[in-house]
Design an enzyme around this catalytic site. Structure first.
Site, mmCIF file in Angstrom:
data_model
loop_
_atom_site.group_PDB
_atom_site.id
_atom_site.type_symbol
_atom_site.label_atom_id
_atom_site.label_comp_id
_atom_site.label_asym_id
_atom_site.label_seq_id
_atom_site.Cartn_x
_atom_site.Cartn_y
_atom_site.Cartn_z
ATOM 1 N N ASP A 95 23.537 38.313 39.411
ATOM 2 C CA ASP A 95 23.067 38.300 40.791
ATOM 3 C C ASP A 95 23.929 39.168 41.704
ATOM 4 O OD1 ASP A 95 21.759 37.689 43.088
ATOM 5 O OD2 ASP A 95 22.576 35.662 43.283
ATOM 6 N N ASP A 304 18.964 43.534 44.960
ATOM 7 C CA ASP A 304 19.333 42.194 44.536
ATOM 8 C C ASP A 304 18.800 41.888 43.143
ATOM 9 O OD1 ASP A 304 20.146 39.602 44.382
ATOM 10 O OD2 ASP A 304 18.486 38.805 45.560
#
Ligand SMILES: *[C@@H]1O[C@H](CO)[C@@H](O)[C@H](O)[C@H]1NC(C)=O
Ligand SMILES: *[C@@H]1O[C@H](CO)[C@@H](O)[C@H](O)[C@H]1NC(C)=O
Ligand SMILES: *[C@@H]1O[C@H](CO)[C@@H](O)[C@H](O)[C@H]1NC(C)=O
Ligand SMILES: *[C@@H]1O[C@H](CO)[C@@H](O)[C@H](O)[C@H]1NC(C)=O
Ligand SMILES: *[C@@H]1O[C@H](CO)[C@@H](O)[C@H](O)[C@H]1NC(C)=O
Length: 424
Positions: A95, A304
């Site tokens: 992440d 992201d």
């Protein structure tokens, strides 16, 4: 295919717990407990974070170069690693939208389903609880002290929140191992499916607790294999490379851009998106749509890897939709009932879908072929896989299939190159 709309991007409002806005920032949704154990409160939060970073560099005597296999499951890319001694298997989403490394622990009171057994600290002789005096405890966004002096945390994401203790443990990746600070999760309230059966998260963000920061690395790269490959490539692995092993190679052109400077207390990698083309047509999007608003009040564009599909700010999604409607006039069909799709064509018309280009400043043009933003939902209908987002544009994984991304933190640059990710 069901697309996953839920993002694991860290919720920004929580970040006001750190740095300059410490006093003025109290949002009603959460309770903030801050204890100034470091230097009896004489340091600002920003200084404490810097001290924590310095201390995390000291903690690892040598830099660690890491290779981690990553494969696509049903909605997320999952990395595999080992934790503890003797080693226990774990799986994590990687992440870039947050920092903390965490995994669901065996004494978890409220957890989500995961494929592997929960990590059990009692079965490891390298597990160490962290004291709440420790600089890395203090660097954790929302931390507090238990009466026994141990450090606890709570982290808020787009999909929900995680809490537990901050501890250290030995992590072993395909290549590279290190003692790392991580969150042992005791409670996870998160939208179902958002972990996709993984045990936790590996944060790669800019803060002191991410894998990149803890490894002392100044670059990392990853390349996501296609969601829908031929049979041969379904489930094919790619890799996350951290440190010296991260680099682009091969013949296809490399494009680079400087990251946009965002608020220092955010973990995000902001990129200078300046426009979008569909086919030969540049969309009429005012530059302000992608601009970071002053003082961390939102906006901007981030990459992201914890978000499956891109969310475009409204001011960009509207023009995109209109232009595709114009170019696909006559081919558009209604989306299947109960799907949340917006634009669809019959599968037979799929080849009419134009490529899309994301224009970044410095003439870095990222071409998204139709298969990077359009997907067959069933045997008859193929639909666009892009969402709207309120304010911040989030570039998600679906759009970046077979694009190798290199984050060079020393140069403060993002480079990319089309690649066959399954070969890396
Ligand atoms: C964790 O390991 C310990 C020691 O082997 C064991 O007693 C305990 O039952 C395990 N906990 C869980 C939840 O499996
Ligand atoms: C990483 O691991 C693979 C497989 O274990 C090995 O072949 C390779 O040489 C290693 N690379 C480095 C740089 O250590
Ligand atoms: C992958 O997907 C299957 C369902 O298709 C699920 O059972 C499993 O837990 C998922 N997660 C991982 C990490 O493999
Ligand atoms: C791909 O896999 C599916 C189901 O596993 C099978 O029915 C199909 O024949 C395979 N296609 C090819 C080209 O191998
Ligand atoms: C779609 O095409 C038809 C003729 O083919 C035309 O009359 C109509 O105005 C077009 N619609 C749009 C939105 O361009």
């Amino acid at each position: 295919m069901e697309t996953m709309e839920i993002s694991l991007v860290l919720i920004v409002v929580v970040l006001c717990a750190s740095a300059a806005t410490l006093v003025t920032c109290s949002s009603p949704g959460f309770h903030m407990q801050l204890r100034h154990v470091d230097g009896k409160g004489s340091y600002t939060a920003a200084e404490r974070v810097q001290r924590a970073m310095a201390s995390s560099r000291q903690r690892l005597a040598t830099f660690v170069d890491v290779t981690v296999p990553v494969h696509w499951n049903t909605s997320q890319y999952i990395a595999e690693y080992l934790i503890g001694t003797p080693p226990q298997r774990a799986e994590a989403l990687i992440d870039t939208g947050s920092d903390l490394i965490w995994t669901q622990c065996s004494d978890c009171s409220q957890c989500v389903k995961q494929g592997l057994p929960h990590y059990n600290a009692s079965m490891s002789n390298t597990f160490h609880p962290m004291s709440c005096n420790d600089a890395l405890c203090l660097a954790t966004q929302e931390h507090s002290c238990r009466p026994d002096g141990s450090c606890t945390f709570r982290a808020f994401y787009g999909a929900g929140d995680a809490s537990g203790t901050i501890d250290t443990e030995v992590f072993a990746f395909q290549n590279g191992s290190a003692r790392l600070t991580f969150g042992c999760v005791e409670s996870l309230m998160i939208a179902p499916g958002s972990l996709d059966g993984a045990s936790g998260l590996i944060g790669l963000g800019r803060g002191p607790l991410s894998l990149v920061s803890q490894a002392g690395a100044n670059k990392f790269s990853y390349c996501h294999t296609p969601y829908l490959g031929s049979n041969a490539t379904i489930g094919a692995s790619s890799h996350l490379f951290v440190g010296a092993l991260a680099s682009l190679s091969g013949d296809s052109p490399v494009m680079s851009m400087s990251f946009v400077q965002g608020p220092k207390e955010y973990p995000f990698y902001y990129v200078p998106l300046v426009g979008i083309s569909v086919g030969q047509t540049r969309l009429p999007i005012p530059p302000a749509v992608f601009a970071l608003k002053p003082k961390g009040t939102g906006g901007g564009v981030i990459v992201d890897s914890g978000t499956p599909t891109t969310g475009l700010a409204h001011g960009a999604y509207g023009p995109l939709r209109e232009e595709l409607q114009r170019q696909l006039n006559g081919s558009l069909v209604p989306p299947p009932a109960d799907s949340e799709m917006d634009l669809c064509v019959a599968v037979a018309q799929e080849k009419k879908v134009p490529s899309m280009v994301l224009h970044f400043s410095g003439r870095a043009d990222m071409v998204l072929p139709p298969e990077n933003y359009w997907v067959p939902l069933d045997s008859s209908t193929s639909c666009m896989v892009m969402d709207t987002s309120n304010d911040m544009t989030i570039i998600g994984n679906f759009q970046l299939q077979n694009i190798h991304l290199l984050y060079d933190l020393a140069k403060d640059e993002l480079s990319f190159q089309t690649a066959d990710c399954s070969k890396l």
